[in-house]
Design a protein around this motif. Structure first.
Motif, PDB file in Angstrom:
ATOM      1  N   LYS A 147       4.215  -2.452  -3.198  1.00 46.93           N
ATOM      2  CA  LYS A 147       5.221  -3.277  -3.865  1.00 46.93           C
ATOM      3  C   LYS A 147       4.446  -3.939  -4.928  1.00 46.93           C
ATOM      4  O   LYS A 147       3.406  -4.498  -4.877  1.00 46.93           O
ATOM      5  N   VAL A 148       5.301  -4.319  -5.900  1.00 41.64           N
ATOM      6  CA  VAL A 148       5.129  -5.299  -7.092  1.00 41.64           C
ATOM      7  C   VAL A 148       6.201  -6.253  -7.050  1.00 41.64           C
ATOM      8  O   VAL A 148       7.080  -6.109  -7.026  1.00 41.64           O
ATOM      9  N   ALA A 149       5.793  -7.567  -7.153  1.00 42.12           N
ATOM     10  CA  ALA A 149       6.774  -8.594  -7.210  1.00 42.12           C
ATOM     11  C   ALA A 149       6.158  -9.788  -7.693  1.00 42.12           C
ATOM     12  O   ALA A 149       5.084 -10.209  -7.824  1.00 42.12           O
ATOM     13  N   GLU A 150       7.264 -10.450  -8.265  1.00 38.16           N
ATOM     14  CA  GLU A 150       6.961 -11.661  -9.027  1.00 38.16           C
ATOM     15  C   GLU A 150       7.428 -12.844  -8.111  1.00 38.16           C
ATOM     16  O   GLU A 150       8.590 -12.906  -7.876  1.00 38.16           O
ATOM     17  N   ILE A 151       6.420 -13.840  -7.820  1.00 43.72           N
ATOM     18  CA  ILE A 151       6.758 -14.603  -6.795  1.00 43.72           C
ATOM     19  C   ILE A 151       6.163 -16.089  -7.236  1.00 43.72           C
ATOM     20  O   ILE A 151       5.175 -16.439  -7.838  1.00 43.72           O
ATOM     21  N   LYS A 152       7.217 -17.187  -7.152  1.00 45.18           N
ATOM     22  CA  LYS A 152       7.168 -18.376  -7.689  1.00 45.18           C
ATOM     23  C   LYS A 152       6.202 -19.183  -6.824  1.00 45.18           C
ATOM     24  O   LYS A 152       6.385 -19.164  -5.707  1.00 45.18           O
ATOM     25  N   ILE A 153       5.418 -20.077  -7.377  1.00 45.86           N
ATOM     26  CA  ILE A 153       4.517 -20.890  -6.552  1.00 45.86           C
ATOM     27  C   ILE A 153       5.106 -22.295  -6.429  1.00 45.86           C
ATOM     28  O   ILE A 153       5.622 -23.001  -7.416  1.00 45.86           O
ATOM     29  N   ALA A 193      -4.453 -10.142   0.824  1.00 47.49           N
ATOM     30  CA  ALA A 193      -4.620  -8.598   0.787  1.00 47.49           C
ATOM     31  C   ALA A 193      -3.680  -8.470  -0.511  1.00 47.49           C
ATOM     32  O   ALA A 193      -3.026  -7.116  -0.570  1.00 47.49           O
ATOM     33  N   LEU A 194      -3.787  -9.250  -1.571  1.00 47.86           N
ATOM     34  CA  LEU A 194      -3.089  -9.041  -2.706  1.00 47.86           C
ATOM     35  C   LEU A 194      -4.008  -9.173  -3.869  1.00 47.86           C
ATOM     36  O   LEU A 194      -4.851  -9.745  -3.907  1.00 47.86           O
ATOM     37  N   ASN A 195      -3.441  -8.110  -4.976  1.00 49.40           N
ATOM     38  CA  ASN A 195      -4.177  -8.333  -6.371  1.00 49.40           C
ATOM     39  C   ASN A 195      -2.988  -9.165  -7.084  1.00 49.40           C
ATOM     40  O   ASN A 195      -2.000  -8.661  -7.157  1.00 49.40           O
ATOM     41  N   GLY A 206       5.490 -24.152 -10.118  1.00 53.47           N
ATOM     42  CA  GLY A 206       6.546 -23.481 -11.032  1.00 53.47           C
ATOM     43  C   GLY A 206       5.884 -22.353 -11.523  1.00 53.47           C
ATOM     44  O   GLY A 206       6.755 -21.517 -12.079  1.00 53.47           O
ATOM     45  N   ASP A 207       4.395 -22.193 -11.694  1.00 52.04           N
ATOM     46  CA  ASP A 207       4.163 -20.938 -12.257  1.00 52.04           C
ATOM     47  C   ASP A 207       4.700 -19.650 -11.256  1.00 52.04           C
ATOM     48  O   ASP A 207       4.983 -19.932 -10.196  1.00 52.04           O
ATOM     49  N   SER A 208       4.642 -18.528 -11.756  1.00 48.58           N
ATOM     50  CA  SER A 208       4.823 -17.414 -10.997  1.00 48.58           C
ATOM     51  C   SER A 208       3.781 -16.455 -11.021  1.00 48.58           C
ATOM     52  O   SER A 208       2.965 -16.113 -12.200  1.00 48.58           O
ATOM     53  N   LEU A 209       3.540 -15.684  -9.866  1.00 52.32           N
ATOM     54  CA  LEU A 209       2.340 -14.531  -9.914  1.00 52.32           C
ATOM     55  C   LEU A 209       2.912 -13.198  -9.830  1.00 52.32           C
ATOM     56  O   LEU A 209       3.866 -12.966  -8.962  1.00 52.32           O
ATOM     57  N   LEU A 210       2.495 -12.397 -10.700  1.00 54.15           N
ATOM     58  CA  LEU A 210       2.852 -11.160 -10.241  1.00 54.15           C
ATOM     59  C   LEU A 210       1.700 -10.271  -9.518  1.00 54.15           C
ATOM     60  O   LEU A 210       0.756 -10.230  -9.683  1.00 54.15           O
ATOM     61  N   VAL A 211       2.315  -9.967  -8.290  1.00 46.93           N
ATOM     62  CA  VAL A 211       1.159  -9.334  -7.499  1.00 46.93           C
ATOM     63  C   VAL A 211       1.588  -8.148  -6.709  1.00 46.93           C
ATOM     64  O   VAL A 211       2.831  -7.638  -6.935  1.00 46.93           O
ATOM     65  N   VAL A 212       0.494  -7.165  -6.456  1.00 45.23           N
ATOM     66  CA  VAL A 212       0.591  -5.638  -6.012  1.00 45.23           C
ATOM     67  C   VAL A 212      -0.024  -5.621  -4.812  1.00 45.23           C
ATOM     68  O   VAL A 212      -1.174  -6.351  -4.451  1.00 45.23           O
ATOM     69  N   GLY A 213       0.737  -5.119  -3.558  1.00 47.38           N
ATOM     70  CA  GLY A 213       0.057  -4.855  -2.415  1.00 47.38           C
ATOM     71  C   GLY A 213       0.985  -4.248  -1.507  1.00 47.38           C
ATOM     72  O   GLY A 213       2.063  -3.721  -1.892  1.00 47.38           O
ATOM     73  N   TYR A 214       0.530  -4.221  -0.064  1.00 43.87           N
ATOM     74  CA  TYR A 214       1.572  -3.555   0.780  1.00 43.87           C
ATOM     75  C   TYR A 214       2.637  -4.401   1.058  1.00 43.87           C
ATOM     76  O   TYR A 214       2.737  -5.617   0.803  1.00 43.87           O
ATOM     77  N   GLN A 215       3.766  -3.951   1.224  1.00 46.37           N
ATOM     78  CA  GLN A 215       4.829  -4.437   1.535  1.00 46.37           C
ATOM     79  C   GLN A 215       4.904  -5.516   2.451  1.00 46.37           C
ATOM     80  O   GLN A 215       5.327  -6.759   2.412  1.00 46.37           O
ATOM     81  N   ASP A 244       2.146  -7.394   3.282  1.00 48.61           N
ATOM     82  CA  ASP A 244       1.539  -8.438   2.748  1.00 48.61           C
ATOM     83  C   ASP A 244       2.267  -9.265   1.307  1.00 48.61           C
ATOM     84  O   ASP A 244       2.060 -10.482   1.298  1.00 48.61           O
ATOM     85  N   VAL A 245       3.093  -8.589   0.730  1.00 47.33           N
ATOM     86  CA  VAL A 245       3.917  -9.131  -0.004  1.00 47.33           C
ATOM     87  C   VAL A 245       4.862  -9.982   0.525  1.00 47.33           C
ATOM     88  O   VAL A 245       5.440 -11.130  -0.081  1.00 47.33           O
ATOM     89  N   ASP A 246       5.590  -9.610   1.552  1.00 49.23           N
ATOM     90  CA  ASP A 246       6.670 -10.461   2.321  1.00 49.23           C
ATOM     91  C   ASP A 246       6.037 -11.464   2.931  1.00 49.23           C
ATOM     92  O   ASP A 246       6.589 -12.796   2.813  1.00 49.23           O
ATOM     93  N   TYR A 247       4.839 -11.520   3.369  1.00 48.19           N
ATOM     94  CA  TYR A 247       4.165 -12.385   3.961  1.00 48.19           C
ATOM     95  C   TYR A 247       3.674 -13.704   3.008  1.00 48.19           C
ATOM     96  O   TYR A 247       4.171 -14.776   3.579  1.00 48.19           O
ATOM     97  N   PHE A 248       3.270 -13.489   2.006  1.00 49.21           N
ATOM     98  CA  PHE A 248       2.794 -14.254   0.915  1.00 49.21           C
ATOM     99  C   PHE A 248       4.403 -14.915   0.445  1.00 49.21           C
ATOM    100  O   PHE A 248       4.363 -16.367   0.305  1.00 49.21           O
ATOM    101  N   ASN A 249       5.371 -14.215   0.236  1.00 49.98           N
ATOM    102  CA  ASN A 249       6.717 -14.951  -0.255  1.00 49.98           C
ATOM    103  C   ASN A 249       7.116 -15.623   0.843  1.00 49.98           C
ATOM    104  O   ASN A 249       7.893 -16.867   0.448  1.00 49.98           O
ATOM    105  N   SER A 250       6.822 -15.457   2.304  1.00 47.87           N
ATOM    106  CA  SER A 250       7.559 -16.258   3.192  1.00 47.87           C
ATOM    107  C   SER A 250       6.813 -17.517   3.015  1.00 47.87           C
ATOM    108  O   SER A 250       7.172 -18.714   3.570  1.00 47.87           O
TER     109      SER A 250
END
Length: 220
Positions: A148-154, A174-176, A199-208, A210-216
């Motif tokens: 997945k690719v996701a944009e996640i707010k810091i 485990a994200l780029n 308030g910055d947001s990161l565009l990250v790519v990785g396995y679902q 890992d994306v879900d974990y970082f978002n949590s």
């Protein structure tokens, strides 16, 4: 040489695909049996034809096999979608993208030889659903079934002021990180020394997972 495209069906999805291709300056043929829809594109597409794509002789006469890529964007008529996919495949089209209404329809299109099957309504629903479930996941895109690719707010102070290198995204999460958005500015080549701001947001790519974990982490 620029690729040549044929778009069959000018509903919302087909029209959007067609407009994007036209804006890119490539050769685009559009086909629809609705004259009003064709009139919207007759002055901007390379060629616009009022025709029923279920007529094999019509497809032959316009030389559909000579196009590099055919997009079958037929809307609710699943039978027509299947028939047209079968015909353009048998006529020797090099690459076919077809719109599917549901998973069963998608399986049939794949078996008929569609090179790519898209689910625009389902995919948009997934993106909106992810956004509704998380106040910090601003956008979401599937690259494959599990990547997945996701944009996640810091939102965590522990990330603020820290550089990308010190946060060790690959090692710890485990994200780029492929981009940083600050206000309306997007840096698509962030340096390891770049520090994050609240308030910055990161565009990250990785396995679902890992994306879900970082978002949590941002949601907790």
């Amino acid at each position: 040489m620029k690729q040549t495209f044929a778009v069959i069906g000018l509903g919302r999805f087909g029209s959007s695909v067609c407009q994007t291709l036209i804006n890119a300056g490539v050769e685009v043929l559009v086909i629809d049996k609705d004259e009003a829809r064709i009139n919207d594109f007759k002055d901007i597409a390379t060629q616009a034809i009022i025709a029923d794509a279920q007529d094999e002789s019509t497809l032959k006469s316009i030389g559909i096999r000579n196009f590099d890529h055919v997009v079958i964007a037929i809307g609710e008529d699943i039978q027509a979608s299947i028939l047209v996919t079968l015909m353009v495949k048998e006529l020797g089209v090099k690459y076919i993208t077809a719109k599917a209404q549901n998973e069963y329809h998608a399986r049939v299109l794949t078996k008929l030889g569609a090179d790519k099957v898209v689910h625009p309504e389902r995919d948009m629903g997934t993106r909106i659903g992810k956004n509704l479930l998380s106040r910090n996941m601003l956008d979401y895109l599937d690259l494959s079934s599990d990547i997945k690719v996701a944009e996640i707010k810091i939102t965590k102070n522990s990330f603020v002021g820290a550089s990308l290198s010190s946060l060790e995204f690959r090692k710890k999460y485990a994200l780029n990180v492929i981009a940083i958005r600050h206000d309306k500015k997007i840096d698509i080549s962030p340096a390891p020394s770049d520090a994050l701001i609240l308030g910055d947001s990161l565009l990250v790519v990785g396995y679902q997972k890992d994306v879900d974990y970082f978002n949590s982490l941002m949601d907790s």
